[in-house]
Design a protein around this motif. Structure first.
Motif, short mmCIF file in Angstrom:
data_model
loop_
_atom_site.label_atom_id
_atom_site.label_comp_id
_atom_site.label_asym_id
_atom_site.label_seq_id
_atom_site.Cartn_x
_atom_site.Cartn_y
_atom_site.Cartn_z
N UNK A 164 -9.42 -0.33 7.51
CA UNK A 164 -9.55 -0.72 6.65
C UNK A 164 -8.90 -1.44 4.86
N UNK A 165 -8.11 -0.28 5.16
CA UNK A 165 -7.26 -0.20 4.02
C UNK A 165 -6.34 1.20 3.67
N UNK A 166 -5.50 0.55 2.85
CA UNK A 166 -4.14 1.00 3.08
C UNK A 166 -4.25 2.26 1.08
N UNK A 220 -3.06 -10.46 -0.99
CA UNK A 220 -1.92 -11.59 -0.60
C UNK A 220 -0.74 -11.71 -0.43
N UNK A 221 -0.16 -10.88 -0.50
CA UNK A 221 1.40 -11.28 -0.68
C UNK A 221 1.93 -9.41 -0.07
N UNK A 246 5.85 -3.56 -1.40
CA UNK A 246 5.07 -4.25 -2.70
C UNK A 246 4.13 -4.95 -2.02
N UNK A 247 2.66 -4.53 -2.35
CA UNK A 247 1.27 -5.07 -2.24
C UNK A 247 1.25 -6.02 -2.88
N UNK A 248 0.66 -6.75 -3.26
CA UNK A 248 0.26 -7.98 -4.62
C UNK A 248 -1.17 -8.09 -4.09
N UNK A 249 -2.20 -8.02 -4.72
CA UNK A 249 -3.28 -8.40 -4.32
C UNK A 249 -4.07 -9.53 -5.78
N UNK A 304 2.52 0.24 -5.09
CA UNK A 304 4.25 -0.27 -4.45
C UNK A 304 4.22 1.67 -3.71
N UNK A 305 4.51 1.53 -2.61
CA UNK A 305 5.20 2.26 -1.37
C UNK A 305 7.12 2.03 -1.36
#
Length: 187
Positions: free
Chosen positions: A108-110, A130-131, A149-152, A160-161
């Motif tokens: 369910x998550x990272x 979201x992105x 880059x993960x945007x919420x 960010x990884x």
């Protein structure tokens, strides 16, 4: 695959060893299914960061030594050792920092974990994404690396990884986007 729902505990005598799907029966003694499988960052990121450390501070040491030697005298030129001392200190610190970065994909998550002195663990639910961007600057491209880059919705939880191999970054982007769309559709 764990869906995040709670399962009732079974008594030890009723659990049959080797049955898949039971909690704590992953085939390895002492390991449960709920434990995330962590993935570290590629060694190329460490090489890139160490090279940048040397590229910035060794010329600085030479410039400081030459300028102080000319304008202040040879005794003052010894201050050129300060940037070199920073390189000697930074080299192992970059290694420790690189080893501290890891990520895990759960149902369910990272999870993203990092930090040497102050450990930081970020949990990004797939439904909140979201992105998902894959970026790679000129130095990263030279070393064959990319960042995800993960945007919420909340700016403070953007994650960010850094320093992934481009194929892994694209795979992760596609998987996270797919899971994010599936989870957000249920909201």
């Amino acid at each position: 695959m764990d869906t995040g729902t709670a399962r009732p505990a079974q008594p030890a005598e009723s659990a049959q060893p080797g049955q898949p799907g039971q909690p704590g029966q992953s085939g390895q003694p002492g390991q449960s299914e709920a434990e995330p499988v962590w993935t570290g960052l590629p060694r190329g990121l460490l090489r890139m960061r160490r090279l940048l450390l040397v590229v910035w501070f060794v010329p600085l040491a030479v410039a400081v030594g030459v300028l102080l030697g000319i304008f202040a005298g040879p005794v003052w030129a010894a201050f050129a050792a300060l940037p070199l001392a920073f390189v000697a200190w930074g080299w192992p610190m970059l290694g420790r920092n690189w080893r501290s970065w890891r990520y895990a994909e759960r149902a369910d998550d990272l999870l993203i974990s990092r930090g040497v002195l102050w450990r930081e663990e970020t949990i990004v639910p797939y439904g909140r994404m979201q992105l998902v961007e894959v970026t790679s600057g000129p130095v990263e491209r030279h070393f064959g690396l990319a960042s995800v880059q993960l945007h919420t919705a909340a700016a403070a939880t953007d994650a960010r990884i850094p320093g992934l191999i481009p194929e892994e970054a694209e795979r992760l982007r596609d998987r996270l986007t797919e899971l994010g769309e599936a989870r957000s559709a249920g909201l």
